[in-house]
Design a protein around this motif. Structure first.
Motif, mmCIF file in Angstrom:
data_model
loop_
_atom_site.group_PDB
_atom_site.id
_atom_site.type_symbol
_atom_site.label_atom_id
_atom_site.label_comp_id
_atom_site.label_asym_id
_atom_site.label_seq_id
_atom_site.Cartn_x
_atom_site.Cartn_y
_atom_site.Cartn_z
ATOM 1 N N GLU A 140 -0.114 3.203 17.202
ATOM 2 C CA GLU A 140 -0.039 1.894 16.547
ATOM 3 C C GLU A 140 -1.212 1.656 15.600
ATOM 4 O O GLU A 140 -1.086 0.959 14.602
ATOM 5 N N ASP A 141 -2.368 2.227 15.929
ATOM 6 C CA ASP A 141 -3.552 1.984 15.096
ATOM 7 C C ASP A 141 -3.700 2.995 13.964
ATOM 8 O O ASP A 141 -4.757 3.099 13.348
ATOM 9 N N ALA A 142 -2.624 3.760 13.702
ATOM 10 C CA ALA A 142 -2.658 4.731 12.611
ATOM 11 C C ALA A 142 -1.520 4.437 11.647
ATOM 12 O O ALA A 142 -0.480 5.094 11.676
ATOM 13 N N PRO A 143 -1.698 3.422 10.791
ATOM 14 C CA PRO A 143 -0.620 3.039 9.871
ATOM 15 C C PRO A 143 -0.264 4.158 8.900
ATOM 16 O O PRO A 143 -1.120 4.937 8.496
ATOM 17 N N VAL A 144 1.002 4.211 8.563
ATOM 18 C CA VAL A 144 1.494 5.226 7.637
ATOM 19 C C VAL A 144 1.880 4.541 6.333
ATOM 20 O O VAL A 144 2.555 3.509 6.350
ATOM 21 N N PRO A 145 1.478 5.066 5.180
ATOM 22 C CA PRO A 145 1.847 4.443 3.901
ATOM 23 C C PRO A 145 3.360 4.347 3.743
ATOM 24 O O PRO A 145 4.084 5.329 3.989
ATOM 25 N N ALA A 146 3.831 3.176 3.353
ATOM 26 C CA ALA A 146 5.276 2.988 3.173
ATOM 27 C C ALA A 146 5.825 3.943 2.123
ATOM 28 O O ALA A 146 6.957 4.421 2.243
ATOM 29 N N GLU A 147 5.028 4.216 1.079
ATOM 30 C CA GLU A 147 5.500 5.109 0.017
ATOM 31 C C GLU A 147 5.745 6.520 0.546
ATOM 32 O O GLU A 147 6.687 7.193 0.131
ATOM 33 N N LEU A 148 4.907 6.969 1.484
ATOM 34 C CA LEU A 148 5.093 8.288 2.076
ATOM 35 C C LEU A 148 6.382 8.338 2.890
ATOM 36 O O LEU A 148 7.170 9.280 2.788
ATOM 37 N N LEU A 149 6.612 7.300 3.696
ATOM 38 C CA LEU A 149 7.828 7.243 4.511
ATOM 39 C C LEU A 149 9.062 7.144 3.626
ATOM 40 O O LEU A 149 10.086 7.796 3.887
ATOM 41 N N ALA A 150 8.967 6.327 2.572
ATOM 42 C CA ALA A 150 10.118 6.162 1.673
ATOM 43 C C ALA A 150 10.461 7.477 0.994
ATOM 44 O O ALA A 150 11.633 7.842 0.866
ATOM 45 N N GLY A 151 9.434 8.205 0.550
ATOM 46 C CA GLY A 151 9.689 9.499 -0.078
ATOM 47 C C GLY A 151 10.326 10.481 0.888
ATOM 48 O O GLY A 151 11.224 11.242 0.520
ATOM 49 N N ALA A 152 9.875 10.444 2.159
ATOM 50 C CA ALA A 152 10.450 11.334 3.171
ATOM 51 C C ALA A 152 11.902 10.964 3.468
ATOM 52 O O ALA A 152 12.744 11.834 3.694
ATOM 53 N N VAL A 153 12.207 9.666 3.464
ATOM 54 C CA VAL A 153 13.583 9.211 3.703
ATOM 55 C C VAL A 153 14.527 9.808 2.672
ATOM 56 O O VAL A 153 15.633 10.250 2.994
ATOM 57 N N LEU A 154 14.106 9.819 1.427
ATOM 58 C CA LEU A 154 14.981 10.280 0.342
ATOM 59 C C LEU A 154 15.322 11.756 0.443
ATOM 60 O O LEU A 154 16.386 12.173 -0.032
ATOM 61 N N THR A 155 14.459 12.537 1.058
ATOM 62 C CA THR A 155 14.691 13.984 1.117
ATOM 63 C C THR A 155 15.182 14.461 2.477
ATOM 64 O O THR A 155 15.531 15.629 2.620
ATOM 65 N N GLU A 156 15.218 13.579 3.467
ATOM 66 C CA GLU A 156 15.578 13.984 4.826
ATOM 67 C C GLU A 156 17.089 14.037 5.021
ATOM 68 O O GLU A 156 17.774 13.026 4.874
ATOM 69 N N SER A 157 17.598 15.208 5.353
ATOM 70 C CA SER A 157 19.035 15.392 5.520
ATOM 71 C C SER A 157 19.495 15.234 6.971
ATOM 72 O O SER A 157 20.666 14.946 7.219
ATOM 73 N N ASP A 158 18.584 15.426 7.931
ATOM 74 C CA ASP A 158 18.969 15.282 9.334
ATOM 75 C C ASP A 158 19.134 13.800 9.677
ATOM 76 O O ASP A 158 18.199 13.009 9.483
ATOM 77 N N PRO A 159 20.281 13.377 10.192
ATOM 78 C CA PRO A 159 20.513 11.941 10.424
ATOM 79 C C PRO A 159 19.571 11.329 11.458
ATOM 80 O O PRO A 159 19.203 10.157 11.351
ATOM 81 N N HIS A 160 19.179 12.101 12.478
ATOM 82 C CA HIS A 160 18.293 11.564 13.513
ATOM 83 C C HIS A 160 16.884 11.354 12.965
ATOM 84 O O HIS A 160 16.248 10.323 13.228
ATOM 85 N N VAL A 161 16.405 12.316 12.198
ATOM 86 C CA VAL A 161 15.080 12.168 11.589
ATOM 87 C C VAL A 161 15.112 11.041 10.560
ATOM 88 O O VAL A 161 14.176 10.237 10.483
ATOM 89 N N ALA A 162 16.194 10.962 9.788
ATOM 90 C CA ALA A 162 16.313 9.904 8.777
ATOM 91 C C ALA A 162 16.285 8.531 9.443
ATOM 92 O O ALA A 162 15.660 7.591 8.940
ATOM 93 N N GLY A 163 16.963 8.408 10.589
ATOM 94 C CA GLY A 163 16.949 7.133 11.316
ATOM 95 C C GLY A 163 15.551 6.776 11.780
ATOM 96 O O GLY A 163 15.136 5.606 11.699
ATOM 97 N N ALA A 164 14.806 7.767 12.282
ATOM 98 C CA ALA A 164 13.434 7.521 12.717
ATOM 99 C C ALA A 164 12.554 7.104 11.536
ATOM 100 O O ALA A 164 11.716 6.206 11.660
ATOM 101 N N LEU A 165 12.760 7.741 10.402
ATOM 102 C CA LEU A 165 11.976 7.398 9.211
ATOM 103 C C LEU A 165 12.286 5.976 8.742
ATOM 104 O O LEU A 165 11.384 5.224 8.351
ATOM 105 N N ARG A 166 13.573 5.604 8.757
ATOM 106 C CA ARG A 166 13.926 4.232 8.349
ATOM 107 C C ARG A 166 13.316 3.209 9.299
ATOM 108 O O ARG A 166 12.840 2.146 8.872
ATOM 109 N N TRP A 167 13.327 3.536 10.598
ATOM 110 C CA TRP A 167 12.725 2.647 11.599
ATOM 111 C C TRP A 167 11.229 2.494 11.339
ATOM 112 O O TRP A 167 10.689 1.380 11.361
ATOM 113 N N ALA A 168 10.558 3.606 11.104
ATOM 114 C CA ALA A 168 9.123 3.558 10.840
ATOM 115 C C ALA A 168 8.826 2.809 9.547
ATOM 116 O O ALA A 168 7.857 2.049 9.461
#
Length: 345
Positions: A140-168
């Protein structure tokens, strides 16, 4: 012309001119009485040829071959240079994106930088399970940049990983809409689909509604449907035509009907929805299955008009439609009586 004069006029240092001489690229044609290099006009022209080829990215060895070997074809060389340059630009673009992601996290110490770099490394893993754990196990005390997560969402093809990325991304504290918006303009339909799903989960982010509204005009029906469901849940009436089409086409029709029901709670939207549903029911192209879906959607719509239409459909010429309408009419009537009883109790 002596070497100093050539250096001043050509912009090539005397050190480099001596190097060219040693390699045999540009050898001065003459020497002075004192043994100094003396360049002719042709030598100077060759210097400019060397510099021009170097500016294209050729090595000195390649420059020498290009000037001396008649079998050294320019087209093959230029094609190779194009590929090398594209690869270099891709690597530099990747580096730029990493640096921007780190900068966006506003790290206060090198530990913060290293955490982001490690997450980037994990997100590049070939294992979907590793990528998913990397997202879900962040403290919880290690925030992740939204831009990094958003970029990962766009390239992630696995639905389970994509769901985790959208949640994060939804709980990251940043919006990332700018990155996702860029994804909505991609020629790759998969990227656009992933982008609209992610934006749908952060509807409160600045600019999200505008991006979703634009997505209603996307050429891909799946993108349009995701956008319509998200907008409908926000109460945006512009989603109504797409939601009606979803019911007609049988594409997520149950979800679409529920969202239409939510929109119908707005009196200004009820008539619009009812008119569209009734028009589709009467369309000559509507088959029995389509009319049944439209009939089922009516039960979600607020107000008495839907109940009246269901009462009429209970006597429809299509026996299947009449049977469904009759059952749903009974449900609405019973619901209405329960509501009246609650008012009097």
């Amino acid at each position: 012309m002596l070497i100093g004069d050539v250096a001043r006029r050509s912009g090539v240092s005397t050190r480099m001119l001596r190097h060219y001489d040693a390699l045999g690229l540009v050898r001065p044609t003459g020497r002075t009485v004192g043994g100094y290099r003396e360049y002719s006009a042709e030598d100077v022209r060759r210097i400019f040829h060397v510099e021009s080829l170097r500016s294209l990215g050729l090595s000195l060895k390649q420059v020498g071959r290009a000037l001396e070997d008649p079998a050294f074809t320019p087209s093959d060389l230029v094609s190779d240079l194009v590929r090398q340059t594209e690869d270099r630009l891709a690597r530099e673009q990747e580096l730029l994106e990493r640096l921007r992601a780190i900068d966006a996290s506003a790290p206060t110490d090198w530990q913060g930088v290293l955490r982001i770099v490690e997450l980037m490394r994990q997100l590049n893993s070939t294992s979907a399970a590793h990528r998913q754990r990397a997202v879900l196990s962040r403290p919880e005390d290690a925030p992740v940049p939204a831009e990094l997560l958003a970029g990962a969402v766009l390239t992630e093809s696995d639905p389970h990983v994509a769901g985790a990325l959208r949640w994060a991304l939804a709980r990251s504290g940043g919006d990332g809409v700018a990155t996702l918006h860029a994804g909505m303009h991609s020629e790759d339909v998969g990227i656009r689909r992933r982008a609209v799903l992610a934006i749908a989960e952060i509807p409160e982010a600045p600019g999200a509604t505008a991006v979703l509204t634009d997505a209603l005009g996307d050429p891909d029906p799946t993108v349009r449907r995701h956008a319509a469901l998200a907008l409908g849940r926000q109460g945006v009436a512009a989603a109504v035509p797409t939601l009606i089409s979803m019911v007609v086409e049988g594409a997520n029709d149950v979800d679409a009907a529920e969202v239409l029901g939510m929109l119908s709670l707005d009196p200004g939207c009820t008539d619009r929805i009812m008119t569209a549903l009734v028009d589709e029911l009467a369309a000559p192209t509507a088959d029995s299955a389509t009319r049944i879906r439209l009939t089922q959607a009516l039960v979600e719509i607020a107000g008495t008009t839907a109940q009246e239409v269901l009462g009429q459909l209970a006597h429809d010429e299509d026996g299947a439609v009449a049977l469904v309408a009759s059952a749903l009419f009974g449900v609405l009537k019973e619901r209405s009586l329960e509501g009246q009883a609650d008012e009097h109790s």
